[in-house]
Design an enzyme around this catalytic site. Structure first.
Site, short mmCIF file in Angstrom:
data_model
loop_
_atom_site.label_atom_id
_atom_site.label_comp_id
_atom_site.label_asym_id
_atom_site.label_seq_id
_atom_site.Cartn_x
_atom_site.Cartn_y
_atom_site.Cartn_z
N GLN A 23 -8.78 -0.59 13.15
CA GLN A 23 -9.51 0.12 14.21
C GLN A 23 -10.97 -0.32 14.34
OE1 GLN A 23 -7.68 4.04 12.70
NE2 GLN A 23 -8.03 4.43 14.86
N HIS A 114 -2.93 1.66 6.38
CA HIS A 114 -3.24 2.58 7.49
C HIS A 114 -2.56 2.03 8.76
CE1 HIS A 114 -6.27 5.65 9.16
NE2 HIS A 114 -5.66 5.19 10.23
N ASN A 158 -1.56 6.32 4.97
CA ASN A 158 -2.17 7.27 5.89
C ASN A 158 -1.12 7.84 6.85
OD1 ASN A 158 -4.72 8.33 7.25
ND2 ASN A 158 -3.66 7.38 8.96
N GLU A 159 -1.03 9.15 6.90
CA GLU A 159 -0.23 9.85 7.92
C GLU A 159 1.17 9.28 8.11
OE1 GLU A 159 -2.54 9.86 11.52
OE2 GLU A 159 -4.13 11.08 10.66
#
Ligand code: IFM
Length: 410
Positions: A23, A114, A158-159
């Site tokens: 990101q 991620h 992550n998530e």
């Protein structure tokens, strides 16, 4: 002078912000997302914030804002560009990143994965593969063996639920598999702008369930592998919690219970035994039977930072140290963010009063960033990025957070 009504946090509480490699870094190739961009299915990440080259400048800003911790992620495709081939240059880069944090007295929290996958892995089935847990554990233990002297806190993933539901139920993220019935459930940051191929029947649902199962196994396997190379590392998972609530109606209460079970507890029940701590990412709630109209973030999510308290309590049942690994707001004009941060910190304080062992708080995000299928339009950053010039501008709300960090209280 200290304000008399200041809600103080425990001594040594960590304050900071988070980012994720794909990101913000820029220049990441040979991933499933880069391939999807080439195919026109998601926006290009391009140079992003060029954080790969400007991390020192960004850490100077974090330091100047009173941050004592920073969460960032390692890009798997940089480290392992081919199956089983590890890139020492990439390791050297992340070692420099960690050193840059240490020099500034900012404690690093590393997320090993991620969302984005190396192409060799995604194209051979990714987390659908039976041997995905071992492949993932091999990568994680390699990174920790090379970075463990510079960092003690590692989150494996992550998530996982967001990754799996957007990829295999909603079909809005790679590998774009969609279970048609799930159009009724809207999952986080998935967007609707890109078409996905719907697969009919129950097969996609079974694949989704298999992926979730492999993700849980992958975490557990990685935990064991990391402990072998670095027994003292703190290993966690970062869990996205949607706070499902209900009005008085018992049917709504039952629905909320089921939703919390399937979104949060089901995965956590499988992994908490292999967690030294747990990271919580909180963004929004859903209250069944609620007629109240909430103000919205730029993501069109209800503004309800108070929900962070109950979300922390949901994870507190696992009796592990917790940290807020992400919470924040997309707010282009920066009109809500200051108040939102104040309230999310107050909610964290409340959870601590209720017995949750919360050790740190990371705002999402330090910088504006690539918001997956939504590209660069949504602005979460404490620091605004001009994507033309790459100029950094600290937003006014960042100073509100700075005061909280410096006072260790709200
Ligand atoms: O940008 C994302 C991040 O990658 C994972 N958590 C939620 C953020 C906001 O949608």
């Amino acid at each position: 002078m200290q304000q008399p009504d200041l809600k103080k946090f425990p001594e040594g509480f960590i304050w900071g912000a988070a980012t994720a490699s794909y990101q913000v870094e820029g220049g990441i190739m040979k991933t499933d997302w880069a391939r999807a961009a080439e195919d026109g299915r998601v926006p290009f990440a391009g140079k992003a914030c060029d954080h790969y080259n400007r991390y020192e400048e960004d850490f100077d800003i974090a330091k100047s804002l009173g941050h004592t911790g920073h969460r960032f992620s390692i890009e798997w495709a940089r480290i392992e560009p081919e199956d089983g081939v590890f890139n020492e240059e990439a390791i050297a880069h992340y070692r420099k990143v960690l050193e840059a944090l240490h020099v500034r007295g900012v404690k690093p929290f590393v997320t090993l994965w991620h969302f984005t996958l190396p192409l060799w892995f995604s194209e051979t089935g990714g987390f659908e593969r039976k041997d995905a847990p071992e492949i993932f554990a091999r990568y994680c233990s390699y990174v920790v063996s090379r970075l463990g002297d510079l960092c003690t806190d590692f989150s494996t993933m992550n998530e996982p639920n967001v990754f799996a539901s957007n990829g295999w139920l909603r079909g809005s993220w790679p590998p774009f598999k969609r279970f048609v019935l799930t159009d009724i459930v809207s999952i986080t940051n998935s967007g609707r702008s890109f078409e996905s191929k719907a697969e009919r029947g129950l097969t996609p649902l079974f694949t989704y369930l298999r992926v979730i199962c492999h993700l849980a196994k992958a975490h557990n396997c990685a935990y064991e592998a990391i402990k072998k190379v670095s027994p003292l590392s703190d290993v966690s998972v970062v869990k996205h919690v949607i706070l499902f609530r209900a009005n008085w109606n018992p049917i709504n209460k039952a629905i909320a219970w089921i939703a919390n079970y399937f979104w949060t507890y089901r995965f956590m029940n499988r992994v908490y035994m292999k967690c030294d701590s747990i990271g919580l990412n909180y963004y929004f709630q859903k209250k069944f039977g609620d007629k109240k109209v909430y103000e919205k973030t730029d993501m069109d999510w209800d503004i309800y930072p108070e929900g962070l308290e109950e979300s922390l309590m949901m994870l507190a049942r696992y009796r592990k140290p917790l940290f807020v690994s992400e919470s924040g707001i997309a707010d282009y004009r920066d009109v809500y963010r200051g108040d939102y941060i104040t309230k999310q910190v107050q909610a964290t304080w409340q959870a601590i009063q209720r017995g949750a062992d919360v050790r740190g708080h990371m705002y999402w995000s330090l910088l504006d960033n690539y918001e997956w299928v939504l590209g660069y339009e949504k602005r979460f950053g404490l620091v605004e990025i001009n994507y033309e010039t790459l100029e950094r501008t600290i937003r006014p709300s960042a100073y509100i957070y700075k005061q909280i960090c410096q006072q260790n209280g709200v």
